[in-house]
Scaffold this motif. Structure first.
Motif, PDB file in Angstrom:
ATOM      1  N   VAL A   1      -3.411 -11.366  -8.295  1.00 33.76           N
ATOM      2  CA  VAL A   1      -3.476 -11.008  -6.880  1.00 33.76           C
ATOM      3  C   VAL A   1      -3.726  -9.512  -6.776  1.00 33.76           C
ATOM      4  CG1 VAL A   1      -2.231 -10.901  -4.695  1.00 33.76           C
ATOM      5  CG2 VAL A   1      -1.941 -12.878  -6.197  1.00 33.76           C
ATOM      6  N   GLN A   2      -4.692  -9.153  -5.935  1.00 32.46           N
ATOM      7  CA  GLN A   2      -4.994  -7.741  -5.689  1.00 32.46           C
ATOM      8  C   GLN A   2      -5.092  -7.503  -4.198  1.00 32.46           C
ATOM      9  OE1 GLN A   2      -8.623  -7.014  -7.993  1.00 32.46           O
ATOM     10  NE2 GLN A   2      -7.385  -6.042  -9.577  1.00 32.46           N
ATOM     11  N   LEU A   3      -4.642  -6.314  -3.782  1.00 32.76           N
ATOM     12  CA  LEU A   3      -4.743  -5.912  -2.390  1.00 32.76           C
ATOM     13  C   LEU A   3      -5.713  -4.746  -2.294  1.00 32.76           C
ATOM     14  CD1 LEU A   3      -2.192  -7.673  -2.204  1.00 32.76           C
ATOM     15  CD2 LEU A   3      -1.211  -5.937  -0.691  1.00 32.76           C
ATOM     16  N   GLN A   4      -6.608  -4.826  -1.330  1.00 35.11           N
ATOM     17  CA  GLN A   4      -7.593  -3.773  -1.110  1.00 35.11           C
ATOM     18  C   GLN A   4      -7.428  -3.229   0.305  1.00 35.11           C
ATOM     19  OE1 GLN A   4     -10.020  -2.572  -3.373  1.00 35.11           O
ATOM     20  NE2 GLN A   4     -10.272  -0.994  -1.810  1.00 35.11           N
ATOM     21  N   ALA A   5      -7.084  -1.955   0.390  1.00 35.53           N
ATOM     22  CA  ALA A   5      -6.914  -1.306   1.686  1.00 35.53           C
ATOM     23  C   ALA A   5      -8.145  -0.468   1.995  1.00 35.53           C
ATOM     24  CB  ALA A   5      -5.670  -0.434   1.683  1.00 35.53           C
ATOM     25  N   SER A   6      -8.482  -0.406   3.259  1.00 35.58           N
ATOM     26  CA  SER A   6      -9.629   0.384   3.690  1.00 35.58           C
ATOM     27  C   SER A   6      -9.448   0.807   5.140  1.00 35.58           C
ATOM     28  CB  SER A   6     -10.924  -0.432   3.544  1.00 35.58           C
ATOM     29  OG  SER A   6     -10.882  -1.577   4.368  1.00 35.58           O
ATOM     30  N   GLY A   7     -10.333   1.708   5.580  1.00 34.49           N
ATOM     31  CA  GLY A   7     -10.335   2.096   6.979  1.00 34.49           C
ATOM     32  C   GLY A   7      -9.831   3.497   7.251  1.00 34.49           C
ATOM     33  N   PHE A 110       3.247  -7.176  -3.745  1.00 35.65           N
ATOM     34  CA  PHE A 110       2.069  -6.504  -4.271  1.00 35.65           C
ATOM     35  C   PHE A 110       1.707  -5.340  -3.355  1.00 35.65           C
ATOM     36  CE2 PHE A 110       0.710  -9.332  -7.656  1.00 35.65           C
ATOM     37  CZ  PHE A 110       1.375 -10.502  -7.362  1.00 35.65           C
ATOM     38  N   TRP A 111       1.125  -4.292  -3.967  1.00 33.76           N
ATOM     39  CA  TRP A 111       0.746  -3.097  -3.218  1.00 33.76           C
ATOM     40  C   TRP A 111      -0.740  -2.840  -3.338  1.00 33.76           C
ATOM     41  CZ3 TRP A 111       4.041  -0.080  -0.282  1.00 33.76           C
ATOM     42  CH2 TRP A 111       5.402  -0.366  -0.394  1.00 33.76           C
ATOM     43  N   GLY A 112      -1.320  -2.339  -2.261  1.00 32.28           N
ATOM     44  CA  GLY A 112      -2.689  -1.866  -2.296  1.00 32.28           C
ATOM     45  C   GLY A 112      -2.755  -0.459  -2.842  1.00 32.28           C
ATOM     46  N   GLN A 113      -3.961   0.056  -2.980  1.00 36.33           N
ATOM     47  CA  GLN A 113      -4.154   1.341  -3.654  1.00 36.33           C
ATOM     48  C   GLN A 113      -3.970   2.526  -2.727  1.00 36.33           C
ATOM     49  OE1 GLN A 113      -6.486  -0.320  -2.268  1.00 36.33           O
ATOM     50  NE2 GLN A 113      -8.070   1.062  -1.522  1.00 36.33           N
ATOM     51  N   GLY A 114      -3.874   2.297  -1.439  1.00 39.67           N
ATOM     52  CA  GLY A 114      -3.709   3.398  -0.502  1.00 39.67           C
ATOM     53  C   GLY A 114      -5.028   3.857   0.092  1.00 39.67           C
ATOM     54  N   THR A 115      -4.961   4.239   1.345  1.00 41.33           N
ATOM     55  CA  THR A 115      -6.124   4.798   2.032  1.00 41.33           C
ATOM     56  C   THR A 115      -5.660   6.018   2.821  1.00 41.33           C
ATOM     57  OG1 THR A 115      -7.990   4.291   3.517  1.00 41.33           O
ATOM     58  CG2 THR A 115      -5.875   3.238   4.029  1.00 41.33           C
ATOM     59  N   LEU A 116      -6.406   7.100   2.719  1.00 41.51           N
ATOM     60  CA  LEU A 116      -5.979   8.375   3.296  1.00 41.51           C
ATOM     61  C   LEU A 116      -6.381   8.478   4.760  1.00 41.51           C
ATOM     62  CD1 LEU A 116      -4.832  11.260   2.988  1.00 41.51           C
ATOM     63  CD2 LEU A 116      -7.112  11.972   2.239  1.00 41.51           C
ATOM     64  N   VAL A 117      -5.413   8.809   5.573  1.00 38.85           N
ATOM     65  CA  VAL A 117      -5.645   9.085   6.990  1.00 38.85           C
ATOM     66  C   VAL A 117      -5.331  10.555   7.231  1.00 38.85           C
ATOM     67  CG1 VAL A 117      -4.895   8.626   9.344  1.00 38.85           C
ATOM     68  CG2 VAL A 117      -5.139   6.740   7.726  1.00 38.85           C
ATOM     69  N   THR A 118      -6.301  11.271   7.738  1.00 40.33           N
ATOM     70  CA  THR A 118      -6.131  12.691   8.041  1.00 40.33           C
ATOM     71  C   THR A 118      -6.391  12.907   9.511  1.00 40.33           C
ATOM     72  OG1 THR A 118      -6.891  13.290   5.818  1.00 40.33           O
ATOM     73  CG2 THR A 118      -6.837  15.033   7.470  1.00 40.33           C
ATOM     74  N   VAL A 119      -5.394  13.447  10.199  1.00 40.01           N
ATOM     75  CA  VAL A 119      -5.510  13.707  11.620  1.00 40.01           C
ATOM     76  C   VAL A 119      -5.565  15.211  11.822  1.00 40.01           C
ATOM     77  CG1 VAL A 119      -4.538  13.320  13.908  1.00 40.01           C
ATOM     78  CG2 VAL A 119      -4.188  11.625  12.105  1.00 40.01           C
ATOM     79  N   SER A 120      -6.636  15.664  12.411  1.00 40.50           N
ATOM     80  CA  SER A 120      -6.790  17.100  12.658  1.00 40.50           C
ATOM     81  C   SER A 120      -6.227  17.443  14.030  1.00 40.50           C
ATOM     82  CB  SER A 120      -8.260  17.498  12.575  1.00 40.50           C
ATOM     83  OG  SER A 120      -9.019  16.827  13.558  1.00 40.50           O
ATOM     84  N   SER A 121      -5.562  18.567  14.082  1.00 38.58           N
ATOM     85  CA  SER A 121      -4.921  18.968  15.346  1.00 38.58           C
ATOM     86  C   SER A 121      -5.872  19.792  16.203  1.00 38.58           C
ATOM     87  CB  SER A 121      -3.653  19.755  15.060  1.00 38.58           C
ATOM     88  OG  SER A 121      -3.957  20.880  14.260  1.00 38.58           O
TER      89      SER A 121
END
Length: 121
Positions: A1-7, A110-121
């Motif tokens: 089982v694999q988890l794929q995160a995106s967005g 199970f854990w996904g690999q992570g997806t980076l969210v960057t919010v600019s101020s």
């Protein structure tokens, strides 16, 4: 089982993003689907979870702004993030409690690999 995160991506404060996490492999069922995040220098924290029965739980900091929902037919979870703030900047991880033949039908997280969210101020 694999988890794929995106967005994930770069967005201005006040903007929106939708994260997607999809599980693949031989899956019998998924109970809890969840999203967590880890900001630089901080511990990983729960953002939102949803059970197979539809019950949801949110961190106080995201209530009213984030919505978790799932598509069981696609083994997928989504996190709709609105009114993003600078402090939402983090790596977002998805986590599913999965029963599969590989886990002898016992629930395993199970854990996904992570997806980076960057919010600019």
């Amino acid at each position: 089982v694999q988890l794929q995160a995106s967005g994930g991506g770069l967005v201005q404060a006040g903007g929106s993003l939708r994260l997607t996490c999809t599980a693949s492999g031989s899956i019998f069922s998924i109970n809890v689907m969840g999203w967590y995040r880890q900001a630089p220098g901080k511990q990983r924290e729960l953002v939102a979870t949803q059970t197979s029965g539809g019950g949801t739980d949110y961190a106080d900091s995201v209530k009213g702004r984030f919505t978790i929902f799932r598509d069981n037919a696609k083994n997928s979870a989504y996190l709709q993030m609105n009114s993003l703030k600078f402090e939402d900047t983090a790596v977002y991880y998805c986590s599913f409690d999965v029963r599969s033949p590989a886990t002898r039908y016992l629930p395993v997280t199970f854990w996904g690999q992570g997806t980076l969210v960057t919010v600019s101020s």
